[in-house]
Design an enzyme around this catalytic site. Structure first.
Site, PDB file in Angstrom:
ATOM      1  N   ASN A  19       0.799  -1.238   0.000  1.00  0.00           N
ATOM      2  CA  ASN A  19       0.000   0.000   0.000  1.00  0.00           C
ATOM      3  C   ASN A  19       0.828   1.283   0.000  1.00  0.00           C
ATOM      4  O   ASN A  19       0.426   2.279  -0.590  1.00  0.00           O
ATOM      5  CB  ASN A  19      -1.023  -0.015   1.132  1.00  0.00           C
ATOM      6  CG  ASN A  19      -0.410  -0.038   2.497  1.00  0.00           C
ATOM      7  OD1 ASN A  19       0.616  -0.656   2.713  1.00  0.00           O
ATOM      8  ND2 ASN A  19      -1.031   0.649   3.430  1.00  0.00           N
ATOM      9  N   GLY A  57       2.226  -5.656   7.333  1.00  0.00           N
ATOM     10  CA  GLY A  57       1.175  -6.292   6.536  1.00  0.00           C
ATOM     11  C   GLY A  57      -0.048  -6.580   7.386  1.00  0.00           C
ATOM     12  O   GLY A  57      -0.260  -5.944   8.428  1.00  0.00           O
ATOM     13  N   SER A  58      -0.814  -7.542   6.951  1.00  0.00           N
ATOM     14  CA  SER A  58      -2.089  -7.810   7.625  1.00  0.00           C
ATOM     15  C   SER A  58      -1.882  -8.575   8.936  1.00  0.00           C
ATOM     16  O   SER A  58      -0.876  -9.258   9.114  1.00  0.00           O
ATOM     17  CB  SER A  58      -2.978  -8.642   6.694  1.00  0.00           C
ATOM     18  OG  SER A  58      -2.321  -9.857   6.402  1.00  0.00           O
ATOM     19  N   GLU A 117       4.149  -4.771  12.155  1.00  0.00           N
ATOM     20  CA  GLU A 117       3.386  -3.543  11.892  1.00  0.00           C
ATOM     21  C   GLU A 117       2.126  -3.970  11.147  1.00  0.00           C
ATOM     22  O   GLU A 117       2.170  -4.224   9.945  1.00  0.00           O
ATOM     23  CB  GLU A 117       4.231  -2.577  11.030  1.00  0.00           C
ATOM     24  CG  GLU A 117       5.453  -2.028  11.723  1.00  0.00           C
ATOM     25  CD  GLU A 117       5.129  -0.890  12.693  1.00  0.00           C
ATOM     26  OE1 GLU A 117       4.073  -0.248  12.547  1.00  0.00           O
ATOM     27  OE2 GLU A 117       5.924  -0.648  13.613  1.00  0.00           O
ATOM     28  N   CYS A 148      -2.911   2.140   6.330  1.00  0.00           N
ATOM     29  CA  CYS A 148      -3.165   1.365   7.550  1.00  0.00           C
ATOM     30  C   CYS A 148      -3.697   2.220   8.688  1.00  0.00           C
ATOM     31  O   CYS A 148      -4.400   1.730   9.558  1.00  0.00           O
ATOM     32  CB  CYS A 148      -1.882   0.655   7.986  1.00  0.00           C
ATOM     33  SG  CYS A 148      -0.515   1.802   8.196  1.00  0.00           S
ATOM     34  N   GLU A 165     -11.021  -4.809   8.913  1.00  0.00           N
ATOM     35  CA  GLU A 165     -10.431  -3.603   8.327  1.00  0.00           C
ATOM     36  C   GLU A 165     -10.930  -3.433   6.888  1.00  0.00           C
ATOM     37  O   GLU A 165     -10.911  -4.395   6.115  1.00  0.00           O
ATOM     38  CB  GLU A 165      -8.908  -3.794   8.347  1.00  0.00           C
ATOM     39  CG  GLU A 165      -8.118  -2.632   7.842  1.00  0.00           C
ATOM     40  CD  GLU A 165      -6.623  -2.977   7.768  1.00  0.00           C
ATOM     41  OE1 GLU A 165      -6.263  -4.178   7.729  1.00  0.00           O
ATOM     42  OE2 GLU A 165      -5.824  -2.033   7.755  1.00  0.00           O
TER      43      GLU A 165
HETATM   44  P1  NAD Z   1      -0.232  -8.990   3.470  1.00  0.00           P
HETATM   45  O1  NAD Z   1      -0.148  -9.386   4.884  1.00  0.00           O
HETATM   46  O2  NAD Z   1      -1.139  -9.728   2.573  1.00  0.00           O
HETATM   47  O3  NAD Z   1       1.218  -9.054   2.769  1.00  0.00           O
HETATM   48  C1  NAD Z   1       2.355  -8.432   3.295  1.00  0.00           C
HETATM   49  C2  NAD Z   1       3.598  -9.187   2.859  1.00  0.00           C
HETATM   50  O4  NAD Z   1       3.537 -10.518   3.362  1.00  0.00           O
HETATM   51  C3  NAD Z   1       3.799  -9.305   1.348  1.00  0.00           C
HETATM   52  O5  NAD Z   1       5.153  -9.080   1.055  1.00  0.00           O
HETATM   53  C4  NAD Z   1       3.416 -10.757   1.045  1.00  0.00           C
HETATM   54  O6  NAD Z   1       4.129 -11.296  -0.013  1.00  0.00           O
HETATM   55  C5  NAD Z   1       3.742 -11.474   2.342  1.00  0.00           C
HETATM   56  N1  NAD Z   1       2.831 -12.603   2.591  1.00  0.00           N
HETATM   57  C6  NAD Z   1       1.526 -12.695   2.269  1.00  0.00           C
HETATM   58  N2  NAD Z   1       1.007 -13.867   2.681  1.00  0.00           N
HETATM   59  C7  NAD Z   1       2.023 -14.534   3.298  1.00  0.00           C
HETATM   60  C8  NAD Z   1       2.118 -15.803   3.949  1.00  0.00           C
HETATM   61  N3  NAD Z   1       1.075 -16.626   4.023  1.00  0.00           N
HETATM   62  N4  NAD Z   1       3.306 -16.163   4.464  1.00  0.00           N
HETATM   63  C9  NAD Z   1       4.374 -15.344   4.391  1.00  0.00           C
HETATM   64  N5  NAD Z   1       4.342 -14.130   3.780  1.00  0.00           N
HETATM   65  C10 NAD Z   1       3.187 -13.718   3.244  1.00  0.00           C
HETATM   66  O7  NAD Z   1      -0.570  -7.428   3.490  1.00  0.00           O
HETATM   67  P2  NAD Z   1      -0.878  -6.465   2.265  1.00  0.00           P
HETATM   68  O8  NAD Z   1      -2.202  -6.856   1.689  1.00  0.00           O
HETATM   69  O9  NAD Z   1       0.288  -6.362   1.374  1.00  0.00           O
HETATM   70  O10 NAD Z   1      -1.006  -5.052   3.035  1.00  0.00           O
HETATM   71  C11 NAD Z   1      -2.176  -4.611   3.628  1.00  0.00           C
HETATM   72  C12 NAD Z   1      -2.177  -4.833   5.132  1.00  0.00           C
HETATM   73  O11 NAD Z   1      -1.015  -4.277   5.709  1.00  0.00           O
HETATM   74  C13 NAD Z   1      -3.330  -4.130   5.826  1.00  0.00           C
HETATM   75  O12 NAD Z   1      -3.870  -4.974   6.805  1.00  0.00           O
HETATM   76  C14 NAD Z   1      -2.682  -2.908   6.470  1.00  0.00           C
HETATM   77  O13 NAD Z   1      -3.357  -2.404   7.594  1.00  0.00           O
HETATM   78  C15 NAD Z   1      -1.355  -3.442   6.813  1.00  0.00           C
HETATM   79  N6  NAD Z   1      -0.385  -2.356   6.913  1.00  0.00           N
HETATM   80  C16 NAD Z   1       0.125  -2.032   8.129  1.00  0.00           C
HETATM   81  C17 NAD Z   1       1.008  -0.976   8.220  1.00  0.00           C
HETATM   82  C18 NAD Z   1       1.617  -0.561   9.529  1.00  0.00           C
HETATM   83  O14 NAD Z   1       2.573   0.209   9.489  1.00  0.00           O
HETATM   84  N7  NAD Z   1       1.139  -1.012  10.674  1.00  0.00           N
HETATM   85  C19 NAD Z   1       1.376  -0.263   7.078  1.00  0.00           C
HETATM   86  C20 NAD Z   1       0.825  -0.638   5.878  1.00  0.00           C
HETATM   87  C21 NAD Z   1      -0.046  -1.696   5.785  1.00  0.00           C
END
Ligand code: NAD
Length: 464
Positions: free
Chosen positions: A121, A194-195, A216, A250, A340
């Site tokens: 994002n 990530g999520s 995060e 996020c 979310e």
């Molecule tokens: P995601 O969790 O789907 O993916 C993040 C990363 O994890 C990617 O690089 C992906 O390749 C990897 N990944 C995905 N599934 C995996 C698995 N099963 N095993 C290992 N690695 C895996 O998140 P997204 O859709 O890219 O981002 C959106 C989410 O991130 C939202 O929930 C948002 O709130 C959160 N976010 C948090 C912050 C923060 O600073 N707290 C900032 C930005 C986004």
């Protein structure tokens, strides 16, 4: 065949990273400063290309790319470069009487090889900002950008290749499988953005090797507007924080909780502000981004089913476009209120008494951010003090991320740890406590046989 290639690049990256750390080069303060200066110069050199890549990935508006990605990271770099030499020095602390005379200090030590896994994002900022912290603290880094923002990820790999020695920082491209291959290796630190769902998977991998982590994550961020709030200014700041990056932030307000007496006025002001920001034909606005992936587009459009709309609701699959949309009093059981949202849909829910408000917010896991718009200081204080959340703002949205003195991170389901500025340096450093004891004085009271000291031991609390 592809898996074999990935395996070998992951293996090489890990090996190079560990070897480079062992060489001691990444720990030298002068080297850290020199590569970070190199990174700053490279970002400035490629700033237009970074904005272009972000536009190609999800039509991110140029202003938002500059403000929330490149300039944001440059500000962080400038701040860290200004202070790094000082932060890296051992920090003297007071000694205790029992050890007198001694010299006591905290020594900041890099963990070693750090794995950084980033989301799509804010694909530039969320790769480079933790990377800067990890390198500033003397670590080596393997960075995996998101697979969904290909153009930005490719450019990041190019920039890293221009600035860092192989092994100091390495970029590995790939999706879930690559991420899992990386997680199967032994790291000295894992930094994940990530999520929450994937965060739990990362934590399980880390636990197997007792690897320290920062997570995060996301959450359902409430935004409270009470009857005393400045409604037109609140609307302006809510629209900015919610619809920037098409709601894929996020810390964007996820849903509004507005006092029923000001709801109608607030909705009117929000609509006015959306139209002022993006015009009547929002899909033609250069200032409104698109949804980054098809699956997120489908998920968000699905959330509209059966909802009462106050504004918007337009969408176009071919362009992954969803207009800023206001939802009227969605049920807390509906899809849009379950987790979310992470898109340009804004549920507006009214409340009558403060107790209702807390009941709704406490029905969810601890969010990453919370916002309260009010002129009533006591009300602001009650909300901030009574509820647990990562960080937030009073009478604004999102801006807490811009202060480098504030740690940025979640709590509970929204994350573990906080970074930015000096917090980043500390996060990526192990704090080693050291005492240098003098040899010229020796108190006998701690040595066996203890018999004669047992009575004295009851006074130890005054000397330790
Ligand atoms: P995601 O969790 O789907 O993916 C993040 C990363 O994890 C990617 O690089 C992906 O390749 C990897 N990944 C995905 N599934 C995996 C698995 N099963 N095993 C290992 N690695 C895996 O998140 P997204 O859709 O890219 O981002 C959106 C989410 O991130 C939202 O929930 C948002 O709130 C959160 N976010 C948090 C912050 C923060 O600073 N707290 C900032 C930005 C986004």
């Amino acid at each position: 065949m592809e898996t074999t290639l990935e395996n070998s690049s992951v293996r090489n990256a890990v090996m190079l990273s560990k070897d480079y750390f062992k060489s001691g080069q990444s720990k030298k303060i002068a080297h850290r400063i020199s590569v970070l200066k190199g990174l700053r110069a490279a970002i400035l050199r490629h700033e237009d290309a970074i904005c272009d890549a972000l536009y190609r990935d999800f039509k991110k508006p140029r202003f938002e790319s500059l403000a929330t990605e490149t300039q944001f990271v440059l500000a962080e770099l400038n701040y860290i470069l200004k202070n790094l030499e000082w932060w890296g020095k051992p920090q003297k602390v007071n000694g205790s009487l029992s050890n007198f005379p001694s010299r006591d200090w905290i020594q900041y030590e890099p963990y070693g090889s750090v794995l950084i896994i980033a989301p799509w994002n804010y694909p530039f900022q969320l790769c480079i900002s933790p990377l800067v912290g990890a390198v500033a603290a003397g670590n080596t880094v393997v960075l995996k950008p998101s697979e969904f923002t290909f153009h930005t990820a490719t450019l990041i790999e190019k920039i890293v290749g221009e600035v860092f020695d192989p092994g100091h920082v390495t970029v590995i491209q790939g999706g879930v499988e690559t991420s899992q291959e990386l997680l199967a290796k032994k790291w000295d630190y894992i930094f994940f953005t990530g999520s929450t769902r994937v965060g739990k998977i990362i934590y399980q991998h880390a636990a197997k090797q007792l690897t320290p982590v920062t997570l995060e994550l996301g959450g359902k961020n409430p935004c409270v507007i009470d009857a005393t709030a400045n409604i037109s200014l609140s609307a302006k700041r809510i629209v900015w924080g919610k619809f920037m990056n098409a709601g894929q932030t996020c810390i964007a307000p996820d849903y509004l909780l507005v006092h029923q007496s000001v709801k109608e006025k607030l909705v009117g002001e929000i609509v006015k502000r959306i139209e002022k920001s993006y015009g009547k034909e929002i899909d033609a606005s250069p200032d409104f981004a698109r949804i980054a992936t098809k699956s997120h587009f489908t998920r968000l459009v699905g959330m509209l089913a059966g909802q009462e709309l106050l504004f918007g609701g337009d969408h176009e699959a071919s362009d992954k476009y969803i207009s800023p949309t206001l939802l009227d009093e969605p049920s807390l059981d509906s899809e849009v209120m379950k987790g979310e949202i992470f898109g340009p849909l804004l549920p507006i829910i009214s409340y009558q008494v403060e107790e209702d408000l807390e009941e709704i917010i406490l029905g969810y896991e601890k969010p990453l951010a919370l916002y309260v718009f009010s002129k009533d200081r006591k009300f602001q204080k009650r909300i901030i003090n009574n509820l647990s959340f990562g960080g937030g703002a009073i009478n604004d949205t999102v801006i807490q991320i811009t202060n480098k003195n504030l740690p940025f991170g979640g709590v509970g389901n929204s994350g573990i740890g906080g970074y930015h500025g000096k917090h980043s340096f500390e996060l990526f450093s192990h704090k080693k406590g050291i005492i240098r004891k003098s040899n010229w004085m020796e108190l006998p009271v701690r040595y066996a046989p203890y018999k004669v000291f047992v009575k004295l031991a009851k006074w130890f609390k005054h000397f330790l």
